[in-house]
Design an enzyme around this catalytic site. Structure first.
Site, PDB file in Angstrom:
ATOM      1  N   HIS A  47       0.844  -1.209   0.000  1.00  0.00           N
ATOM      2  CA  HIS A  47       0.000   0.000   0.000  1.00  0.00           C
ATOM      3  C   HIS A  47       0.876   1.256   0.000  1.00  0.00           C
ATOM      4  CE1 HIS A  47      -2.969  -2.745   2.321  1.00  0.00           C
ATOM      5  NE2 HIS A  47      -3.418  -2.638   1.095  1.00  0.00           N
ATOM      6  N   LYS A 107     -16.443  -7.066   4.770  1.00  0.00           N
ATOM      7  CA  LYS A 107     -15.406  -7.890   5.411  1.00  0.00           C
ATOM      8  C   LYS A 107     -15.470  -7.602   6.914  1.00  0.00           C
ATOM      9  CE  LYS A 107     -11.987  -7.663   1.675  1.00  0.00           C
ATOM     10  NZ  LYS A 107     -10.646  -7.143   1.306  1.00  0.00           N
ATOM     11  N   ARG A 139      -1.529  -5.949  -8.474  1.00  0.00           N
ATOM     12  CA  ARG A 139      -0.391  -6.789  -8.104  1.00  0.00           C
ATOM     13  C   ARG A 139      -0.128  -7.874  -9.131  1.00  0.00           C
ATOM     14  NH1 ARG A 139      -2.915  -8.430  -2.635  1.00  0.00           N
ATOM     15  NH2 ARG A 139      -4.664  -8.247  -4.068  1.00  0.00           N
ATOM     16  N   SER A 149      -2.903  -7.969   2.931  1.00  0.00           N
ATOM     17  CA  SER A 149      -3.107  -7.729   4.363  1.00  0.00           C
ATOM     18  C   SER A 149      -3.431  -9.030   5.092  1.00  0.00           C
ATOM     19  CB  SER A 149      -4.244  -6.727   4.569  1.00  0.00           C
ATOM     20  OG  SER A 149      -3.876  -5.484   4.036  1.00  0.00           O
TER      21      SER A 149
HETATM   22  N1  COA Z   1      -0.246  -4.099  -1.795  1.00  0.00           N
HETATM   23  C1  COA Z   1      -0.616  -4.984  -0.874  1.00  0.00           C
HETATM   24  N2  COA Z   1      -1.871  -5.457  -0.750  1.00  0.00           N
HETATM   25  C2  COA Z   1      -2.766  -4.982  -1.601  1.00  0.00           C
HETATM   26  C3  COA Z   1      -2.466  -4.051  -2.595  1.00  0.00           C
HETATM   27  C4  COA Z   1      -1.136  -3.603  -2.682  1.00  0.00           C
HETATM   28  N3  COA Z   1      -0.752  -2.726  -3.604  1.00  0.00           N
HETATM   29  N4  COA Z   1      -3.583  -3.791  -3.296  1.00  0.00           N
HETATM   30  C5  COA Z   1      -4.545  -4.534  -2.751  1.00  0.00           C
HETATM   31  N5  COA Z   1      -4.060  -5.248  -1.734  1.00  0.00           N
HETATM   32  C6  COA Z   1      -4.774  -6.237  -0.930  1.00  0.00           C
HETATM   33  C7  COA Z   1      -5.347  -5.700   0.321  1.00  0.00           C
HETATM   34  O1  COA Z   1      -4.398  -5.716   1.347  1.00  0.00           O
HETATM   35  C8  COA Z   1      -6.478  -6.671   0.560  1.00  0.00           C
HETATM   36  O2  COA Z   1      -5.943  -7.821   1.113  1.00  0.00           O
HETATM   37  P1  COA Z   1      -6.837  -8.862   1.974  1.00  0.00           P
HETATM   38  O3  COA Z   1      -8.038  -9.219   1.153  1.00  0.00           O
HETATM   39  O4  COA Z   1      -5.890  -9.960   2.154  1.00  0.00           O
HETATM   40  O5  COA Z   1      -7.194  -8.159   3.253  1.00  0.00           O
HETATM   41  C9  COA Z   1      -6.964  -7.010  -0.838  1.00  0.00           C
HETATM   42  O6  COA Z   1      -5.879  -6.690  -1.685  1.00  0.00           O
HETATM   43  C10 COA Z   1      -8.181  -6.250  -1.266  1.00  0.00           C
HETATM   44  O7  COA Z   1      -7.948  -4.901  -1.061  1.00  0.00           O
HETATM   45  P2  COA Z   1      -9.028  -3.944  -0.350  1.00  0.00           P
HETATM   46  O8  COA Z   1      -8.290  -2.864   0.300  1.00  0.00           O
HETATM   47  O9  COA Z   1      -9.983  -4.715   0.463  1.00  0.00           O
HETATM   48  O10 COA Z   1      -9.658  -3.311  -1.567  1.00  0.00           O
HETATM   49  P3  COA Z   1     -10.720  -3.836  -2.551  1.00  0.00           P
HETATM   50  O11 COA Z   1     -10.031  -3.924  -3.847  1.00  0.00           O
HETATM   51  O12 COA Z   1     -11.477  -5.011  -2.061  1.00  0.00           O
HETATM   52  O13 COA Z   1     -11.676  -2.574  -2.600  1.00  0.00           O
HETATM   53  C11 COA Z   1     -12.844  -0.685  -1.912  1.00  0.00           C
HETATM   54  C12 COA Z   1     -12.050  -1.918  -1.485  1.00  0.00           C
HETATM   55  C13 COA Z   1     -12.959   0.192  -0.690  1.00  0.00           C
HETATM   56  C14 COA Z   1     -12.089   0.081  -2.970  1.00  0.00           C
HETATM   57  C15 COA Z   1     -14.187  -1.132  -2.491  1.00  0.00           C
HETATM   58  O14 COA Z   1     -14.727  -2.171  -1.694  1.00  0.00           O
HETATM   59  C16 COA Z   1     -15.167   0.016  -2.540  1.00  0.00           C
HETATM   60  O15 COA Z   1     -15.056   0.881  -3.365  1.00  0.00           O
HETATM   61  N6  COA Z   1     -16.152  -0.005  -1.620  1.00  0.00           N
HETATM   62  C17 COA Z   1     -17.138   1.070  -1.500  1.00  0.00           C
HETATM   63  C18 COA Z   1     -18.511   0.588  -1.943  1.00  0.00           C
HETATM   64  C19 COA Z   1     -18.621   0.755  -3.419  1.00  0.00           C
HETATM   65  O16 COA Z   1     -18.475   1.830  -3.971  1.00  0.00           O
HETATM   66  N7  COA Z   1     -18.934  -0.374  -4.071  1.00  0.00           N
HETATM   67  C20 COA Z   1     -19.073  -0.411  -5.496  1.00  0.00           C
HETATM   68  C21 COA Z   1     -17.720  -0.555  -6.120  1.00  0.00           C
HETATM   69  S1  COA Z   1     -17.871  -0.639  -7.856  1.00  0.00           S
END
Ligand code: COA
Length: 161
Positions: free
Chosen positions: A18, A42, A91, A129
């Site tokens: 991150h 989650k 990634r 994470s």
């Molecule tokens: N380095 C390390 N880990 C990374 C990473 C990076 N560059 N990029 C992503 N990850 C990992 C995260 O650590 C996480 O790991 P885990 O599942 O083991 O805990 C996983 O990838 C997912 O990342 P997360 O932070 O949960 O993001 P997401 O891609 O699931 O999206 C939001 C989260 C907040 C962006 C998304 O759920 C959102 O926009 N929610 C708001 C509601 C909404 O608008 N919904 C409609 C969306 S179209």
């Protein structure tokens, strides 16, 4: 807000992956808003305030980075903040399909919103994470995975879990 970007996520907890995205976005944009999702489906290990605190500590050297919590739709939050760009980390190819779907859905919800992808360096592309949580809670060494300044706080918290 012109030349600002939102980097959204769960950050449960922040990792070096991150931080790499934040560092690179901070070089490209005048302002980076790291937005921690509050109402996640989650079940997070770290509370919202812990995740925000850890991010604040990990990014305290960046003058143009703000940490915030957000609820609800990302597309609506971006509109509310007057921001027209989101940055996400990619990634591996496996991230692509999901990220592509989210980028298109966000664009439908907010046509002004662009999603920009930053590819992870090869040495961090395996990291997540949940990997940090699992290794840390079993007493393993997470020093290669999380920012040094928050390492001890994360270790202590995961051992108490
Ligand atoms: N380095 C390390 N880990 C990374 C990473 C990076 N560059 N990029 C992503 N990850 C990992 C995260 O650590 C996480 O790991 P885990 O599942 O083991 O805990 C996983 O990838 C997912 O990342 P997360 O932070 O949960 O993001 P997401 O891609 O699931 O999206 C939001 C989260 C907040 C962006 C998304 O759920 C959102 O926009 N929610 C708001 C509601 C909404 O608008 N919904 C409609 C969306 S179209």
């Amino acid at each position: 807000m012109r030349n600002a970007v939102i980097y959204p996520g769960s950050f449960d907890p922040v990792t070096l992956g991150h931080l790499q995205v934040i560092r690179r976005a901070a070089r490209m944009f005048d302002r980076v808003i790291v937005a921690v999702l509050i109402n996640s489906s989650k079940n997070p290990t770290f509370s919202v305030s812990e995740r925000i605190d850890l991010l604040q500590q990990a990014t305290e050297d960046f003058e143009n980075v703000e940490i915030a919590g957000f609820n609800g739709l990302l597309a609506a939050y971006a509109r509310e903040r007057g921001v027209t760009a989101i940055v996400k980390g990619l990634r591996a190819v496996s991230d692509f399909e999901y990220e592509f779907q989210m980028a298109i859905a966000n664009k439908k919800l907010n046509p002004d919103l662009e999603t920009i992808f930053i590819t992870a360096d090869s040495d961090l592309m395996y990291l997540s994470s949940s990997m940090v949580r699992e290794i840390g809670s079993m007493g393993g060494d997470i020093s290669h995975f999380v920012p040094a300044c928050v390492h001890d706080r994360i270790v202590e918290r995961l051992r108490k879990k």
